[in-house]
Scaffold this motif. Structure first.
Motif, PDB file in Angstrom:
ATOM      1  N   HIS A 139       0.827  -1.201   0.000  1.00 15.53           N
ATOM      2  CA  HIS A 139       0.000   0.000   0.000  1.00 15.53           C
ATOM      3  C   HIS A 139       0.864   1.255   0.000  1.00 15.53           C
ATOM      4  O   HIS A 139       0.557   2.240  -0.695  1.00 15.53           O
ATOM      5  N   GLN A 140       1.935   1.222   0.785  1.00 14.99           N
ATOM      6  CA  GLN A 140       2.831   2.379   0.822  1.00 14.99           C
ATOM      7  C   GLN A 140       3.420   2.669  -0.550  1.00 14.99           C
ATOM      8  O   GLN A 140       3.481   3.821  -0.995  1.00 14.99           O
ATOM      9  N   LEU A 141       3.845   1.597  -1.233  1.00 14.90           N
ATOM     10  CA  LEU A 141       4.418   1.782  -2.565  1.00 14.90           C
ATOM     11  C   LEU A 141       3.391   2.339  -3.541  1.00 14.90           C
ATOM     12  O   LEU A 141       3.689   3.245  -4.330  1.00 14.90           O
ATOM     13  N   LEU A 142       2.168   1.807  -3.490  1.00 13.18           N
ATOM     14  CA  LEU A 142       1.119   2.288  -4.389  1.00 13.18           C
ATOM     15  C   LEU A 142       0.772   3.752  -4.105  1.00 13.18           C
ATOM     16  O   LEU A 142       0.628   4.558  -5.032  1.00 13.18           O
ATOM     17  N   LEU A 143       0.652   4.115  -2.813  1.00 13.14           N
ATOM     18  CA  LEU A 143       0.293   5.477  -2.458  1.00 13.14           C
ATOM     19  C   LEU A 143       1.389   6.470  -2.835  1.00 13.14           C
ATOM     20  O   LEU A 143       1.116   7.532  -3.410  1.00 13.14           O
ATOM     21  N   MET A 144       2.630   6.112  -2.538  1.00 12.90           N
ATOM     22  CA  MET A 144       3.724   7.025  -2.843  1.00 12.90           C
ATOM     23  C   MET A 144       3.935   7.157  -4.342  1.00 12.90           C
ATOM     24  O   MET A 144       4.277   8.225  -4.852  1.00 12.90           O
ATOM     25  N   ASP A 145       3.687   6.063  -5.073  1.00  7.95           N
ATOM     26  CA  ASP A 145       3.793   6.138  -6.530  1.00  7.95           C
ATOM     27  C   ASP A 145       2.721   7.064  -7.092  1.00  7.95           C
ATOM     28  O   ASP A 145       2.979   7.870  -7.994  1.00  7.95           O
ATOM     29  N   GLU A 146       1.501   6.981  -6.536  1.00 11.09           N
ATOM     30  CA  GLU A 146       0.418   7.838  -7.027  1.00 11.09           C
ATOM     31  C   GLU A 146       0.685   9.297  -6.698  1.00 11.09           C
ATOM     32  O   GLU A 146       0.455  10.183  -7.535  1.00 11.09           O
ATOM     33  N   LEU A 147       1.179   9.571  -5.491  1.00 13.13           N
ATOM     34  CA  LEU A 147       1.494  10.954  -5.121  1.00 13.13           C
ATOM     35  C   LEU A 147       2.647  11.502  -5.965  1.00 13.13           C
ATOM     36  O   LEU A 147       2.634  12.667  -6.384  1.00 13.13           O
ATOM     37  N   GLU A 148       3.638  10.653  -6.222  1.00 12.62           N
ATOM     38  CA  GLU A 148       4.770  11.073  -7.040  1.00 12.62           C
ATOM     39  C   GLU A 148       4.320  11.428  -8.453  1.00 12.62           C
ATOM     40  O   GLU A 148       4.762  12.430  -9.028  1.00 12.62           O
ATOM     41  N   LYS A 149       3.424  10.619  -9.033  1.00  9.29           N
ATOM     42  CA  LYS A 149       2.914  10.905 -10.373  1.00  9.29           C
ATOM     43  C   LYS A 149       2.133  12.201 -10.412  1.00  9.29           C
ATOM     44  O   LYS A 149       2.062  12.866 -11.451  1.00  9.29           O
ATOM     45  N   ALA A 150       1.518  12.582  -9.270  1.00 15.79           N
ATOM     46  CA  ALA A 150       0.768  13.831  -9.198  1.00 15.79           C
ATOM     47  C   ALA A 150       1.673  15.019  -8.908  1.00 15.79           C
ATOM     48  O   ALA A 150       1.193  16.148  -8.782  1.00 15.79           O
ATOM     49  N   GLY A 151       2.999  14.774  -8.797  1.00 13.92           N
ATOM     50  CA  GLY A 151       3.947  15.860  -8.546  1.00 13.92           C
ATOM     51  C   GLY A 151       3.984  16.309  -7.106  1.00 13.92           C
ATOM     52  O   GLY A 151       4.346  17.455  -6.818  1.00 13.92           O
ATOM     53  N   VAL A 152       3.620  15.423  -6.179  1.00 13.09           N
ATOM     54  CA  VAL A 152       3.576  15.761  -4.753  1.00 13.09           C
ATOM     55  C   VAL A 152       4.745  15.105  -4.033  1.00 13.09           C
ATOM     56  O   VAL A 152       5.029  13.923  -4.234  1.00 13.09           O
ATOM     57  N   ARG A 153       5.422  15.891  -3.168  1.00  9.41           N
ATOM     58  CA  ARG A 153       6.563  15.382  -2.412  1.00  9.41           C
ATOM     59  C   ARG A 153       6.109  14.937  -1.027  1.00  9.41           C
ATOM     60  O   ARG A 153       5.238  15.561  -0.414  1.00  9.41           O
TER      61      ARG A 153
END
Length: 501
Positions: A87-101
């Protein structure tokens, strides 16, 4: 800079670790201000487990990230985001794709290979701790069951469970009707539906005070071994007070097995209009029934539900219409439509402008398919690289992505078929007439499946009003009015004809 803070606490966190929302909120806001945030949005989940992704606060955070309202997310610890590595990987990947740090307070993390390695190691330890607790809890429940205790919630009709003492006792006012259900079913010529009808006529209340006893509820009671004194949990049998003796319970199981065998061998009757026929008086769907009429059994359509345990009853007195006559009337209407050149010309004109909208929808579906496949590949890549385990959550995510892909692929095929039909509808009216004649010449030799496909394509709804006049069954359509609502311009006459070409 626009910052979002995410705080979460579960009941377990409050009890064991002393985490609290105010403490997280204050620390995260302070960090966001240090980072230079001029706008801070808060997202919170209170009393929600980190093992699930379906959280109101988290969902709102992800929506804000997708909409570009957030530049950075501040969180106390990785566990607050999720307790599962996948879940952490999926969430961080989605936030990263949205340009969020992402910024975490309890450890310094950088978006580098080393930082990601440290992140994954830390998450793996947290997940290992959680799985260890889960295994211990499961073992504890199994041990309790083996010792004769009830390890989980116990809510069964006819019984009462006291969580303080762990004891199960019989609720006599309910147990009386459990015994009657088994007695009626095993000693009388009565089925599950008959038991439900009798309970409803007697006004017997259900455990949840539902208005009706349903067939499924009675079936579950009759096959549940708890009523002979055996409650089962994960392969362990826990003794509880019996409401019926073992011999009665076994007789009920034998009758249930025999009923399944008889049903499996029962003859099936085809009904051409099932799913598209409605009663014009009560507005309920009509269904196929095989009943005796004037001493002769035959297929008929009826809106009346004879089962008192059903959700609706339909017309009273029951309304029956001879299936052969009704289906023939609708079939003749289909023939009439196909033999009308003007209708075909109107259909061709109506279908042509739909093609552009279908092409746009096809592009959207193909884009969604690509994104779904990309998400599936991301999960598989994480599994292959050893970043996460194929646990129940990962399996569920993969299964969900697979189902979504299958639905999209099915819709793509439907759109492509509709496009072909729309393009085919642009042919000259004379050619359509020729094709219609070809279909008309073959229609009466169609199989049942071919007839049903043609009727479904051309007929949106059949509405029946009136009642057959009493007398000769051959005249049973007298007094019955049939309205056939066509799908002109929707499914496409031309498309149907082209498929039969």
């Amino acid at each position: 800079m626009r910052a979002a803070i995410y705080v979460r606490v579960s009941t377990e966190d409050q009890a064991l670790r002393g985490y609290s929302l105010p403490e997280q909120r204050e620390a995260c806001r302070k960090k966001a201000e240090e980072l230079g945030a001029v706008e801070i949005i808060e997202f919170a989940d209170e009393g929600v487990s980190g093992a699930t992704l379906d959280r109101p606060g988290l969902n709102a955070l992800l929506d804000a990230a997708r909409e570009g309202r957030v530049d950075v997310v501040v969180c106390r610890d990785l566990d607050r985001l999720s307790r599962r590595l996948v879940h952490q990987l999926l969430l961080m990947d989605e936030l990263e794709k949205a340009g969020v740090r992402m910024v975490f307070l309890d450890f310094a993390w950088q978006d580098t290979p080393e930082g990601r390695l440290f992140l994954n190691i830390r998450a793996s330890i947290a997940e290992y701790e959680r799985e260890t607790i889960k295994r211990r809890t499961t073992r504890g429940k199994l041990r309790k069951a083996r010792e004769g205790g009830i390890p989980i919630s116990f809510n069964v009709y006819g019984y009462r469970y006291d969580p303080e003492t762990g004891k199960v006792s019989v609720v006599e006012e309910e147990a009386e009707f459990v015994r009657k259900m088994f007695e009626w079913f095993t000693t009388e010529d009565i089925g599950i539906v008959g038991v439900a009808k009798r309970l409803n006529r007697m006004g017997v209340p259900t455990r949840k005070n539902a208005p009706l006893w349903k067939r499924q509820v009675v079936w579950q009671i009759l096959r549940n071994p708890v009523f002979k004194g055996e409650w089962r949990y994960r392969g362990v049998t826990v003794p509880v007070p019996a409401i019926v003796d073992a011999a009665t319970w076994e007789r009920a199981q034998e009758k249930l097995r025999e009923a399944r065998r008889l049903w499996a061998n029962r003859g099936r009757h085809d009904y051409l209009l099932s799913g598209i026929i409605t009663c014009g008086h009560c507005g309920k769907p009509m269904h196929g029934v095989y009943i005796a009429w004037w001493g002769k059994k035959d297929r008929r359509y009826s809106c009346s539900k004879t089962k008192e345990c059903a959700g609706y009853t339909g017309c009273r007195p029951p309304r029956y219409v001879l299936a052969d006559r009704l289906e023939q009337a609708v079939w003749e209407k289909v023939k009439e439509v196909l033999s009308d050149p003007d209708a075909l010309a109107r259909e061709a004109a109506a279908m042509a402008p739909q093609a552009e909208g279908l092409r746009r929808e096809l592009e959207n579906v193909e884009e969604l398919l690509a994104r779904t496949e990309k998400g599936r590949e991301a999960v598989l890549s994480a599994l292959a690289s050893g970043l996460c385990d194929l646990d129940a959550i990962a399996k569920s995510k993969l299964a969900e992505l697979k189902r979504r892909k299958e639905r999209l692929e099915a819709r793509k095929k439907e759109i492509e078929a509709a496009l072909r039909a729309a393009e085919r509808a642009a042919v000259e009216a004379e050619e359509l007439r020729a094709l219609a004649k070809q279909v008309l010449s073959e229609m009466d030799s169609f199989s049942f499946e071919e007839k049903r496909a043609l009727v479904r394509a051309l007929v949106a709804q059949v509405i029946v009003t009136g009642r057959p006049k009493p007398g000769n069954p051959d005249k049973s359509m007298e007094g019955v009015n049939v309205t056939v609502v066509l799908r002109l311009g929707e499914t496409g006459i031309a498309g149907v004809i082209s498929r039969k070409e």
